[in-house]
Enzyme design. Sequence first.
Site, PDB file in Angstrom:
ATOM      1  N   ARG A 232       0.865  -1.185   0.000  1.00 28.99           N
ATOM      2  CA  ARG A 232       0.000   0.000   0.000  1.00 28.99           C
ATOM      3  C   ARG A 232       0.896   1.228   0.000  1.00 28.99           C
ATOM      4  O   ARG A 232       1.937   1.253   0.667  1.00 28.99           O
ATOM      5  CB  ARG A 232      -0.908   0.033   1.238  1.00 28.99           C
ATOM      6  CG  ARG A 232      -2.089  -0.911   1.186  1.00 28.99           C
ATOM      7  CD  ARG A 232      -3.129  -0.513   0.121  1.00 28.99           C
ATOM      8  NE  ARG A 232      -4.262  -1.415   0.048  1.00 28.99           N
ATOM      9  CZ  ARG A 232      -4.377  -2.425  -0.804  1.00 28.99           C
ATOM     10  NH1 ARG A 232      -3.422  -2.676  -1.669  1.00 28.99           N
ATOM     11  NH2 ARG A 232      -5.466  -3.173  -0.821  1.00 28.99           N
ATOM     12  N   GLU A 261      -4.183   7.691  -5.401  1.00 27.82           N
ATOM     13  CA  GLU A 261      -4.416   6.952  -6.648  1.00 27.82           C
ATOM     14  C   GLU A 261      -5.713   7.438  -7.284  1.00 27.82           C
ATOM     15  O   GLU A 261      -6.698   7.620  -6.563  1.00 27.82           O
ATOM     16  CB  GLU A 261      -4.520   5.452  -6.343  1.00 27.82           C
ATOM     17  CG  GLU A 261      -3.219   4.892  -5.768  1.00 27.82           C
ATOM     18  CD  GLU A 261      -3.288   3.399  -5.438  1.00 27.82           C
ATOM     19  OE1 GLU A 261      -4.277   2.745  -5.817  1.00 27.82           O
ATOM     20  OE2 GLU A 261      -2.367   2.905  -4.812  1.00 27.82           O
ATOM     21  N   HIS A 280      -1.646   0.097  -9.833  1.00 30.31           N
ATOM     22  CA  HIS A 280      -2.308  -0.769  -8.841  1.00 30.31           C
ATOM     23  C   HIS A 280      -2.962  -1.985  -9.525  1.00 30.31           C
ATOM     24  O   HIS A 280      -4.169  -2.210  -9.392  1.00 30.31           O
ATOM     25  CB  HIS A 280      -3.345   0.020  -8.024  1.00 30.31           C
ATOM     26  CG  HIS A 280      -3.674  -0.645  -6.718  1.00 30.31           C
ATOM     27  ND1 HIS A 280      -4.078   0.045  -5.604  1.00 30.31           N
ATOM     28  CD2 HIS A 280      -3.664  -1.965  -6.338  1.00 30.31           C
ATOM     29  CE1 HIS A 280      -4.293  -0.800  -4.606  1.00 30.31           C
ATOM     30  NE2 HIS A 280      -4.052  -2.034  -5.043  1.00 30.31           N
ATOM     31  N   ALA A 283      -2.607  -7.402  -8.594  1.00 28.81           N
ATOM     32  CA  ALA A 283      -3.503  -8.548  -8.368  1.00 28.81           C
ATOM     33  C   ALA A 283      -4.323  -8.894  -9.605  1.00 28.81           C
ATOM     34  O   ALA A 283      -4.996  -9.921  -9.634  1.00 28.81           O
ATOM     35  CB  ALA A 283      -4.447  -8.227  -7.221  1.00 28.81           C
TER      36      ALA A 283
HETATM   37  N1  LIG Z   1      -1.044  -4.292  -5.206  1.00 31.55           N
HETATM   38  C1  LIG Z   1      -2.128  -5.032  -5.110  1.00 31.55           C
HETATM   39  O1  LIG Z   1      -2.920  -5.109  -6.030  1.00 31.55           O
HETATM   40  C2  LIG Z   1      -2.373  -5.831  -3.849  1.00 31.55           C
HETATM   41  C3  LIG Z   1      -3.214  -6.952  -3.909  1.00 31.55           C
HETATM   42  C4  LIG Z   1      -3.394  -7.732  -2.767  1.00 31.55           C
HETATM   43  C5  LIG Z   1      -2.782  -7.356  -1.574  1.00 31.55           C
HETATM   44  N2  LIG Z   1      -1.996  -6.238  -1.544  1.00 31.55           N
HETATM   45  C6  LIG Z   1      -1.353  -5.818  -0.298  1.00 31.55           C
HETATM   46  O2  LIG Z   1      -0.296  -6.715   0.033  1.00 31.55           O
HETATM   47  C7  LIG Z   1      -0.055  -6.641   1.429  1.00 31.55           C
HETATM   48  C8  LIG Z   1       0.228  -8.021   1.999  1.00 31.55           C
HETATM   49  O3  LIG Z   1      -0.851  -8.900   1.750  1.00 31.55           O
HETATM   50  P1  LIG Z   1      -0.847 -10.417   2.321  1.00 31.55           P
HETATM   51  O4  LIG Z   1      -2.042 -11.072   1.728  1.00 31.55           O
HETATM   52  O5  LIG Z   1       0.484 -11.040   2.172  1.00 31.55           O
HETATM   53  O6  LIG Z   1      -1.128 -10.133   3.871  1.00 31.55           O
HETATM   54  P2  LIG Z   1      -0.841 -11.108   5.098  1.00 31.55           P
HETATM   55  O7  LIG Z   1      -1.724 -10.628   6.188  1.00 31.55           O
HETATM   56  O8  LIG Z   1      -0.904 -12.529   4.699  1.00 31.55           O
HETATM   57  O9  LIG Z   1       0.687 -10.782   5.467  1.00 31.55           O
HETATM   58  C9  LIG Z   1       1.118  -9.579   6.003  1.00 31.55           C
HETATM   59  C10 LIG Z   1       2.312  -9.856   6.898  1.00 31.55           C
HETATM   60  O10 LIG Z   1       2.820  -8.603   7.360  1.00 31.55           O
HETATM   61  C11 LIG Z   1       3.257  -8.817   8.691  1.00 31.55           C
HETATM   62  N3  LIG Z   1       3.389  -7.550   9.389  1.00 31.55           N
HETATM   63  C12 LIG Z   1       2.427  -6.838  10.054  1.00 31.55           C
HETATM   64  N4  LIG Z   1       2.963  -5.717  10.570  1.00 31.55           N
HETATM   65  C13 LIG Z   1       4.279  -5.736  10.255  1.00 31.55           C
HETATM   66  C14 LIG Z   1       5.362  -4.862  10.517  1.00 31.55           C
HETATM   67  N5  LIG Z   1       5.197  -3.741  11.229  1.00 31.55           N
HETATM   68  N6  LIG Z   1       6.581  -5.178  10.045  1.00 31.55           N
HETATM   69  C15 LIG Z   1       6.758  -6.319   9.318  1.00 31.55           C
HETATM   70  N7  LIG Z   1       5.780  -7.203   9.048  1.00 31.55           N
HETATM   71  C16 LIG Z   1       4.557  -6.899   9.508  1.00 31.55           C
HETATM   72  C17 LIG Z   1       2.235  -9.737   9.300  1.00 31.55           C
HETATM   73  O11 LIG Z   1       2.773 -10.404  10.434  1.00 31.55           O
HETATM   74  C18 LIG Z   1       1.963 -10.693   8.147  1.00 31.55           C
HETATM   75  O12 LIG Z   1       2.779 -11.845   8.220  1.00 31.55           O
HETATM   76  C19 LIG Z   1      -1.269  -5.913   2.000  1.00 31.55           C
HETATM   77  O13 LIG Z   1      -0.900  -4.561   2.234  1.00 31.55           O
HETATM   78  C20 LIG Z   1      -2.266  -5.900   0.909  1.00 31.55           C
HETATM   79  O14 LIG Z   1      -3.093  -4.766   1.000  1.00 31.55           O
HETATM   80  C21 LIG Z   1      -1.782  -5.482  -2.650  1.00 31.55           C
END
Ligand SMILES: NC(=O)c1ccc[n+]([C@@H]2O[C@H](COP(=O)([O-])OP(=O)(O)OC[C@H]3O[C@@H](n4cnc5c(N)ncnc54)[C@H](O)[C@@H]3O)[C@@H](O)[C@H]2O)c1
Length: 321
Positions: A232, A261, A280, A283
């Site tokens: 994000r 965005e 963006h 996904a």
């Molecule tokens: N660009 C896109 O189109 C798109 C699509 C899907 C998801 N995303 C983003 O990807 C990111 C990750 O998604 P995910 O499904 O892997 O989530 P997830 O919840 O499976 O994993 C996130 C990880 O981050 C860790 N975390 C939390 N706070 C932290 C910190 N301060 N320092 C380090 N690690 C920390 C958590 O412990 C967890 O293991 C999210 O921000 C989501 O919004 C983006």
Amino acid sequence: MEKVLLPEKIIDEGLQLLKGKAEVVILNDITEQAIINEVHDAFAIILRSRAKITRKIIEAAPRLKVISRTGAGYDNIDVEAATQHGVMVCNLPGINSLPVAEHTIALMLALMKQLPKMDSYVRNKQWYKRNELIAEEVAGKTVGIVGFGKIGREVLVRCKALGMNILAYDPYIDKQQFNGDSIRFCDSLDEIFSKADVVTLHVPNIPETRGMVTKQLIYLMKPTAYIINTSRGEVIDQDALVEALKERRIAGAALDVFHKEPLESDDPLLELDNVILTPHVAALTKESGVKMAVEAVKQVIDCLEGRIPKYIVNRRELNLE
Ligand SMILES: NC(=O)c1ccc[n+]([C@@H]2O[C@H](COP(=O)([O-])OP(=O)(O)OC[C@H]3O[C@@H](n4cnc5c(N)ncnc54)[C@H](O)[C@@H]3O)[C@@H](O)[C@H]2O)c1
């Protein structure tokens, strides 16, 4: 037949499944008022990422039973209001992990192989620039994965296959399960930012992670290092990143997500030649588009047919266990 409301259209494969099962109303208007005008007799809302389901909308929908997201994130739904009104909020955790991880790898390779520049050399009749030797080998380089959840772990698999060394930072996971996986877990962000050749961000957008990548961290990076953000926009201090890129304090960046965005037409990022920008879309693939629509619809059909869907964000609060 119950009414299913879609503020934005979804792919036809998803809509087909609702044929004969519900009255489908597609708005193609994501304003709060447009949704309020149609929601009073709706049983379900199927929601993509742009429209927001606010408390006001939920309060105008006495028959609403379920809001079904076509993706994993649900930060565009007032979950508290939904819970208070007994409305299930459904999502699809992990549905996008693979395409986002692949997009991350595509960005990493594009940065290290300098694909945008190479393409422009050919188009601009600068074939001779092939001797600049600006592409790099990925094998043997060190990737730093920040946030080791579903996407971070898919990125790991792909980076390993490319012959990279792996550093990871995630204070909230049980590291024991990765023993023998040749990952080195760092104890601090300072460590991972100073050691990695490529830092890639996969943390959630929560108060703790907003602005987590500070100017100080960016300036700890090697001058030859890259940063990739497909998580994000809020996670990075974007002004500090622009400054570091302008001053060539780091080699480059690739961003799929931004503070604002779409990007404003005068955003300074657009002026930089050492950043790759995508709108963006990490996904969004042909395959995931269909999967997201179909699975979100299936969770609504479960509700229509009296079953409890698999992924309910407020399951515990609604005592559905
Ligand atoms: N660009 C896109 O189109 C798109 C699509 C899907 C998801 N995303 C983003 O990807 C990111 C990750 O998604 P995910 O499904 O892997 O989530 P997830 O919840 O499976 O994993 C996130 C990880 O981050 C860790 N975390 C939390 N706070 C932290 C910190 N301060 N320092 C380090 N690690 C920390 C958590 O412990 C967890 O293991 C999210 O921000 C989501 O919004 C983006």
